[in-house]
Every structure is written in C-alpha cells, then in structure tokens.
Design an enzyme around this catalytic site. Structure first.
Site, PDB file in Angstrom:
ATOM      1  CB  SER A  38      -3.892  -0.150  -3.022  1.00  0.00           C
ATOM      2  OG  SER A  38      -4.726  -0.218  -4.146  1.00  0.00           O
ATOM      3  CG  ASP A 183      -1.907  -1.439  -6.254  1.00  0.00           C
ATOM      4  OD1 ASP A 183      -1.468  -1.305  -5.097  1.00  0.00           O
ATOM      5  OD2 ASP A 183      -3.090  -1.701  -6.511  1.00  0.00           O
TER       6      ASP A 183
END
Length: 317
Positions: A38, A183
């Site tokens: 991320s 993600d």
C-alpha cells in the site's frame, strides 16, 4: 552499511516512514532491496527509483492527499454519486490520479517499468481477490500472461494502494474473465518475511506504523454488529503479519507510533504531517541507538552482521 527495507502500509501515515528513512540515511545507511505494501509500496518504490529521504519529505509535505481522491462522472451524480460509483465501479474514487502522480515522479528518474530497475530491487505486495491469493510484484504478474520487466511500476503501486471501497480495483482482463486486484494489506500489510530466503548477506529491517505496545495489547471491545464486522476485517488483515511480529522479527522492526492519525485522514494539516515526520525520526533514532549498543538484538539469522552495526560511526542530526 547496506540494508534491505520493508515498509508497512498505512495510507497518509506514510510521512512517518519518510522521517525514519531520512534518519537512517543521515546515519550512513544505504538501501539495497526494498519492499512494501500500500502506501509502504509508494515509499519503497520512490527509494528504489533513486529518491532520498529529503526528496521524499519535500514530495509528501507539499502533496495534498485529498487530491488523490479523484472524482469523475459517477461521483458527480446528485446526492447518491458515491454510492452509485461504489455499486457500479466497486469503489468510490478512481485511482487514475494516483497512478499518474507516481508515473510522473518515476519519470523524473527515468524509471517506467520494472525492467528499468536492477533485478530484485523492488517488491510490491497486492491482493488478487478473484483468485484469493497474494501477489508479489513484479514476479507474479507473469501468471496473467504479462511480462514482469515491461510492467509499469506505477500500475503496480496503484494495485497495492487500492484500499477497498475507497479506490476502484485494478482490473486485469484475461480470457473470458476479469481479475480484480486490490490493496495488498488484505493479505500482508507488513511483508517482513519477503527477503529472508535471499542470500545477499545484507540485513533486513522493517518499518511499522504502530507502537509495539499497541501490537501487544491488541484487545478490541466489540459492542455492535458493525464493530464485529470491522474487527473481523482487522483480524483477517493482521493475522498473517502478527505471526511474524510475535517472534524474533520484532527485534528488527522500527515501531513508529502514529495514533490517533488514521489511514484515511486525507485532509491532514501541515502540523499533523510534520508531527508524523518527526515521530518517524524519533523512532529511527531510538532503534539505531539500541541496535548499535546491543547488536545481538538483530534477527537470529543475521547475528553474524551485528558487529558491523556496532562499528558504525554516526553524526548528530
């Protein structure tokens, strides 16, 4: 001394990672292989491309994170725009602006694809929710018939940063099916394990955006169905990484307390950004001081290199 570095994801809290990075560089450390999830993948990517801590500070302090929440025709539908975008596009905001921003930053260093970086220089974690598996990019992109060396680094960062519901998934189109990538934090927000089988003779350290106390005292009181649902997601996202942190890996982790800032505080003030940055610096200074004094605190597999840490000559910040 060279180090491999692994960066935890944490949205806007990534500024704290920059403070830690800059402090390590001021103490004479240099970066070898880098990995992240991320927002941690963004920091790892920019370092791999050649940016130093001071440059990262300038970039993130000046950037308005709210600008990354790009709106389009779906969001502009009166009253229910965000809900409509979420329902039909599987996410409220397009990630196009984030991808373009990262692309432009990399272009300044003449980096476009993974082929422009040294082999194994950068690893990015993403989640294939269509097939239920973790992706380590660029390596695993070959599973989808794509050439890892020609794959855009900016697109890989976007994949890793597609926070569910906030950003729309990256879709890979295969034969008769679509693959949704989101993600990497869903499966491993802190991939401290990623370089353990690499026989480079270079220690690996990790940067985590939470205090060690918070990690140890992880009890969360559940008082509502919504709270239970949120805790189910939290447990799912943390369980894999907690297995590693609960053992000796905590000794090679720089814990940076970032509370009460949350991952999605996109409207951070300048003072809040500066405070996060300074917390990263303080955590790094504390870690380096302990490491030099007690080199045996390094991961057992790396104890042979502890003496090098003790001999590092530092200068005041």
């Amino acid at each position: 001394m060279k180090l491999n570095a692994v960066f935890e994801g944490g949205g806007v809290k990534a500024i704290a990672l920059v403070g830690a990075v800059q402090t390590f560089e001021e103490h004479g450390f240099r970066w070898n292989m880098l990995a992240g999830t991320s927002a941690g993948s963004l920091v790892a990517t920019l370092i791999a491309a050649g940016y130093n801590g001071q440059e990262l500070y300038d970039i993130l302090i000046q950037n308005k994170f709210a600008d990354l929440l790009q709106k389009d025709r779906w969001n502009r539908i009166p009253l229910a725009g965000n809900l409509v975008a979420l329902w039909f596009r599987y996410g409220i905001y397009s990630g196009d602006h984030l991808r373009e921003w990262v692309f432009q930053l990399l272009a300044r260093k003449n980096i476009y694809t993974f082929g422009d970086l040294p082999d194994n220089r950068l690893k990015i974690i993403a989640s294939d929710i269509s097939n239920g598996r973790m992706l380590v990019l660029p390596d695993d992109i070959s599973r989808y018939g794509l050439n890892p060396e020609r794959f855009l680094v900016a697109r890989a960062v976007l994949m890793s940063c597609c926070l569910p519901y906030y950003f729309r998934p990256v879709v890979l189109k295969g034969r008769r099916k679509k693959i949704f990538i989101v993600d990497g934090a869903i499966l491993s927000n802190y991939p401290i394990w990623i370089f353990d089988k690499v026989e480079e003779g270079v220690p690996t350290i990790g940067f985590r955006l939470s205090s060690k106390k918070k990690l140890e005292d992880g009890y969360q009181k559940i008082t509502s169905p919504f709270g239970m649902y949120r805790q189910v997601l939290r447990t799912m996202m943390d369980a894999h990484d907690r297995m590693y942190i609960d053992n000796e890996d905590a000794k090679r982790t720089v814990f940076i307390p970032t509370a009460p800032i949350s991952t999605t505080d996109f409207n951070l003030t300048s003072d809040e950004k500066e405070e996060l940055y300074q917390r990263g610096r303080r955590a790094a200074e504390k870690f380096i001081a302990k490491w030099k004094k007690r080199p045996f605190l390094m991961h057992p597999a790396l104890q042979a290199y502890g003496g090098k840490i003790a001999r590092i000559q530092t200068h005041s910040v």
